[in-house]
Design an enzyme around this catalytic site. Sequence first.
Site, PDB file in Angstrom:
ATOM      1  N   SER A 143       0.975  -0.964  -0.101  1.00  0.00           N
ATOM      2  CA  SER A 143      -0.519  -0.623  -0.018  1.00  0.00           C
ATOM      3  C   SER A 143       0.665   0.877  -0.440  1.00  0.00           C
ATOM      4  O   SER A 143       1.987   1.396   0.520  1.00  0.00           O
ATOM      5  CB  SER A 143      -0.542   0.252   1.004  1.00  0.00           C
ATOM      6  OG  SER A 143      -1.902   1.451   1.491  1.00  0.00           O
ATOM      7  N   LYS A 198      -4.840  -7.005   3.298  1.00  0.00           N
ATOM      8  CA  LYS A 198      -4.318  -5.501   2.560  1.00  0.00           C
ATOM      9  C   LYS A 198      -5.895  -5.004   1.686  1.00  0.00           C
ATOM     10  O   LYS A 198      -6.216  -3.892   1.795  1.00  0.00           O
ATOM     11  CB  LYS A 198      -3.683  -5.863   1.218  1.00  0.00           C
ATOM     12  CG  LYS A 198      -3.871  -4.718  -0.034  1.00  0.00           C
ATOM     13  CD  LYS A 198      -3.360  -3.732   0.823  1.00  0.00           C
ATOM     14  CE  LYS A 198      -3.134  -2.931  -0.171  1.00  0.00           C
ATOM     15  NZ  LYS A 198      -4.340  -2.142  -1.115  1.00  0.00           N
ATOM     16  N   HIS A 201      -7.534  -3.505   4.858  1.00  0.00           N
ATOM     17  CA  HIS A 201      -6.874  -2.098   5.106  1.00  0.00           C
ATOM     18  C   HIS A 201      -7.386  -1.598   3.601  1.00  0.00           C
ATOM     19  O   HIS A 201      -7.990  -0.090   3.956  1.00  0.00           O
ATOM     20  CB  HIS A 201      -5.479  -2.561   4.368  1.00  0.00           C
ATOM     21  CG  HIS A 201      -4.890  -1.115   3.979  1.00  0.00           C
ATOM     22  ND1 HIS A 201      -4.703  -0.502   2.596  1.00  0.00           N
ATOM     23  CD2 HIS A 201      -4.138  -0.134   4.787  1.00  0.00           C
ATOM     24  CE1 HIS A 201      -4.435   1.068   3.021  1.00  0.00           C
ATOM     25  NE2 HIS A 201      -3.519   0.948   3.969  1.00  0.00           N
ATOM     26  N   ASN A 202      -8.078  -1.535   2.766  1.00  0.00           N
ATOM     27  CA  ASN A 202      -8.817  -1.440   1.850  1.00  0.00           C
ATOM     28  C   ASN A 202     -10.212  -0.654   2.078  1.00  0.00           C
ATOM     29  O   ASN A 202     -10.850   0.412   1.854  1.00  0.00           O
ATOM     30  CB  ASN A 202      -8.201  -1.163   0.280  1.00  0.00           C
ATOM     31  CG  ASN A 202      -7.351  -1.496  -0.701  1.00  0.00           C
ATOM     32  OD1 ASN A 202      -6.160  -0.934   0.426  1.00  0.00           O
ATOM     33  ND2 ASN A 202      -7.102  -1.523  -1.919  1.00  0.00           N
ATOM     34  N   GLU A 205     -10.265   1.659   4.336  1.00  0.00           N
ATOM     35  CA  GLU A 205      -9.696   3.381   3.051  1.00  0.00           C
ATOM     36  C   GLU A 205     -10.911   3.705   3.490  1.00  0.00           C
ATOM     37  O   GLU A 205     -11.216   4.827   3.251  1.00  0.00           O
ATOM     38  CB  GLU A 205      -8.939   3.031   2.365  1.00  0.00           C
ATOM     39  CG  GLU A 205      -7.874   4.306   1.048  1.00  0.00           C
ATOM     40  CD  GLU A 205      -7.493   3.148   0.303  1.00  0.00           C
ATOM     41  OE1 GLU A 205      -6.610   2.778   0.419  1.00  0.00           O
ATOM     42  OE2 GLU A 205      -7.620   2.932  -0.453  1.00  0.00           O
TER      43      GLU A 205
END
Length: 492
Positions: A143, A198, A201-202, A205
């Site tokens: 990222s 990940k 994480h997104n 986000e």
Amino acid sequence: MDSAVHNENGRLPMSTSAQIGVTGLAVMGRNLARNFARNGYAVAVHNRTASRTRALLEEFGDEGEFIGAETAADFVAALERPRRLVIMVKAGDPTDAVIEEFAPLLEDGDVIIDGGNAHFADTRRRERDLRERGIHFVGTGISGGEEGALHGPSIMPGGSAESYASLGPMLEKISAKAADGAPCVTHVGPDGAGHFVKMVHNGIEYADMQLIAEAYQLLRDVAGYSPAQIAEVFRTWNTGRLDSYLIEITAEVLSHVDAATGKPFVDVVADQAEQKGTGRWTVQLALELGVPVSGIAEAVFARSLSGHTALREASRGLAGPTAQPLSGAAADAFADQVEQALYASKIVSYTQGFHEIAAGSAEYDWNIDLGAVAAIWRGGCIIRAAFLDRIRAAYDARPDLPSLLADETFATEIAEAQHDWRAVLGAATSQGVPTPGFAAALAYYDSLRADRLPAALTQGQRDYFGAHTYRRTDREGSFHTLWSEDRSEVQV
Ligand code: 6PG
């Protein structure tokens, strides 16, 4: 720095060997290759279209030691053993195609690293298949966008511990460093753990971005501020507990003026948000795992709703209030309340995201260290924020923390914020400003803290129409009421 090691054809001299290779030289792959080279590693570079490889060597060849390869065989031959080969191509079929191109050329113990935004289930499948062929497969989240890939991303590798032993030191070198100097990379866990983290994480986000967007809309419509004034508000917030990359770039975007029209940039951009799918995956997986990630879901739905132009067109003019902007001290006081609401909602988003990681870890036996995940998100990645150091501290102090909301510091902050959080939602509702993220976060918080939920009534209804049974508060077992008979209760 050493000069580029390649001849005029971009072919390698046979004596040189690269410590790592990168295939797929679009901007992310190219920048990652440059990052390895700038950190002193000899890097073999390869692309399906050789012109990209040559362009990299021409433009950036003097940044370090690159070995250009035009064919897959040359590329593999350029790598020292065990070979470490990073694939930076589109997720999905292109990744499988590249794996199939290279795997037959590799030997026992070699490592393929997929740095794309792959779905973790694909990563699990690829890891299993390649393991059977003696090859390590490391699906890794990376990222930080283009800049991160070049100057130091946050890196979330999965795969075997053995592959991390060979790869980890290199990743640590090229990764972002947190404020305390710690590299923003950790071995997240086996097989698909890195890509799973990940993905979440997104998802976080998306939620962060949605909450910021709602704060902006409230400052615009209710506080009556201009985009330039709101940019200043975000700049101020960025010096406090909301200090983060996303808040920082929000101020930049809001203060940007469109050169063609002289209008605020944000007023000339079409209000339809796009998405490539990782936020949606986060929600799909949460549904399967039974984890309530309502804030992330609202963020995904908000993007989706914004793109329904025909539906929005047909709905314009429906009854509802029009916001009446405040002014002066009242507007400024409201802005302070929005900061509280944003911060409290942000805590809830991270609470939900970490819950999903914990659930994924339990489901797939990954043994993910949640404190370590928070630690590697402190730098390099899109959601990097001062606040993550406190999440790290909370999980380090209590690795079995059932929820971030159970951490005393966060619970206290929410307790202090909640009056303003509720006031902001009251204003949003009465003035007709949509705030699905703020509202979902508060509903989550109130649901969790409730003594009793109306789920008891839901259970009664399910038993009424479908004999689905229910449990009682005062006795063990499953029960059914004979609703259409004498309403007596039977234990089942
Ligand atoms: C990152 C970003 C990156 C990308 C996402 C979001 O961590 O560097 O998350 O992976 O920007 O894919 O893209 P969408 O908003 O298009 O889904």
